[in-house]
Design a protein around this motif. Sequence first.
Motif, PDB file in Angstrom:
ATOM      1  N   GLY A   9      88.819   0.655  51.300  1.00  0.00           N
ATOM      2  CA  GLY A   9      90.296   0.288  50.811  1.00  0.00           C
ATOM      3  C   GLY A   9      90.293  -0.311  49.722  1.00  0.00           C
ATOM      4  N   LEU A  10      91.129  -0.727  49.296  1.00  0.00           N
ATOM      5  CA  LEU A  10      91.542  -1.711  48.070  1.00  0.00           C
ATOM      6  C   LEU A  10      91.289  -3.215  48.163  1.00  0.00           C
ATOM      7  N   VAL A  11      90.554  -3.703  47.198  1.00  0.00           N
ATOM      8  CA  VAL A  11      90.292  -4.902  47.263  1.00  0.00           C
ATOM      9  C   VAL A  11      90.138  -5.672  45.987  1.00  0.00           C
ATOM     10  N   GLN A  12      90.275  -6.930  45.707  1.00  0.00           N
ATOM     11  CA  GLN A  12      90.213  -7.519  44.427  1.00  0.00           C
ATOM     12  C   GLN A  12      88.773  -8.083  44.188  1.00  0.00           C
ATOM     13  N   ALA A  13      88.639  -8.124  43.056  1.00  0.00           N
ATOM     14  CA  ALA A  13      87.264  -8.468  42.475  1.00  0.00           C
ATOM     15  C   ALA A  13      86.678  -9.808  42.902  1.00  0.00           C
ATOM     16  N   MET A  89      82.848  -6.096  42.492  1.00  0.00           N
ATOM     17  CA  MET A  89      83.134  -6.051  41.106  1.00  0.00           C
ATOM     18  C   MET A  89      83.913  -4.521  40.904  1.00  0.00           C
ATOM     19  N   PRO A  90      84.613  -4.597  39.816  1.00  0.00           N
ATOM     20  CA  PRO A  90      85.429  -3.291  39.546  1.00  0.00           C
ATOM     21  C   PRO A  90      84.388  -2.035  39.429  1.00  0.00           C
ATOM     22  N   GLU A  91      83.396  -2.493  38.873  1.00  0.00           N
ATOM     23  CA  GLU A  91      82.199  -1.381  38.839  1.00  0.00           C
ATOM     24  C   GLU A  91      81.566  -0.954  40.337  1.00  0.00           C
ATOM     25  N   ASP A  92      82.024  -1.368  41.421  1.00  0.00           N
ATOM     26  CA  ASP A  92      81.765  -0.761  42.364  1.00  0.00           C
ATOM     27  C   ASP A  92      82.722   0.095  43.039  1.00  0.00           C
ATOM     28  N   LEU A 119      86.758   5.715  50.393  1.00  0.00           N
ATOM     29  CA  LEU A 119      87.005   5.183  48.957  1.00  0.00           C
ATOM     30  C   LEU A 119      87.137   3.872  49.063  1.00  0.00           C
ATOM     31  N   VAL A 120      86.359   3.202  47.981  1.00  0.00           N
ATOM     32  CA  VAL A 120      86.468   1.632  47.902  1.00  0.00           C
ATOM     33  C   VAL A 120      87.025   1.349  46.577  1.00  0.00           C
ATOM     34  N   THR A 121      88.262   0.735  46.276  1.00  0.00           N
ATOM     35  CA  THR A 121      88.579   0.580  44.990  1.00  0.00           C
ATOM     36  C   THR A 121      88.616  -1.077  44.824  1.00  0.00           C
ATOM     37  N   VAL A 122      88.242  -1.371  43.772  1.00  0.00           N
ATOM     38  CA  VAL A 122      87.874  -2.760  43.309  1.00  0.00           C
ATOM     39  C   VAL A 122      88.859  -2.993  42.137  1.00  0.00           C
ATOM     40  N   SER A 123      89.849  -4.212  42.435  1.00  0.00           N
ATOM     41  CA  SER A 123      90.734  -4.265  41.284  1.00  0.00           C
ATOM     42  C   SER A 123      90.324  -5.572  40.601  1.00  0.00           C
ATOM     43  N   SER A 124      90.642  -5.600  39.271  1.00  0.00           N
ATOM     44  CA  SER A 124      90.179  -6.852  38.460  1.00  0.00           C
ATOM     45  C   SER A 124      91.264  -7.825  38.284  1.00  0.00           C
TER      46      SER A 124
END
Length: 124
Positions: A9-13, A89-92, A119-124
């Motif tokens: 999912g989508l998660v913040q840094a 982290m965003p690079e993950d 899919l893993v999305t890490v936002s900065s």
Amino acid sequence: VQLQASGGGLVQAGGSLRLSCIVSERTLRGGGLYNMGWFRQAPGNEREFVGVITWNGGSTLYTDSVKGRFTISRGNAGNNVYLQMNSLMPEDTAVYYCAASPYLSSSAPQYNYWGQGTLVTVSS
């Protein structure tokens, strides 16, 4: 052996996610027990080893970039495998795959069975 990964999912840094991998069979053909690995692939990059846990859950290996942040564990029945990801982290950001192998290996070609990826999305 069939594998099904979920939990992306989508998660913040700085946040956390827990990925799950459901395994349809405990043993490989021929009676061997398998080790379970996690890999990831970011857009434009090759598939990268994340970590692996032995068939009995007694030992784990991780790539340096996730040590101290990610933890692999197995369920009591041995049919589920988890990837707890903390301090993301965003690079993950990547598609994460679980895979099964008779070897304790960081090499993707030594894994015989693969899940479909989550899919893993890490936002900065």
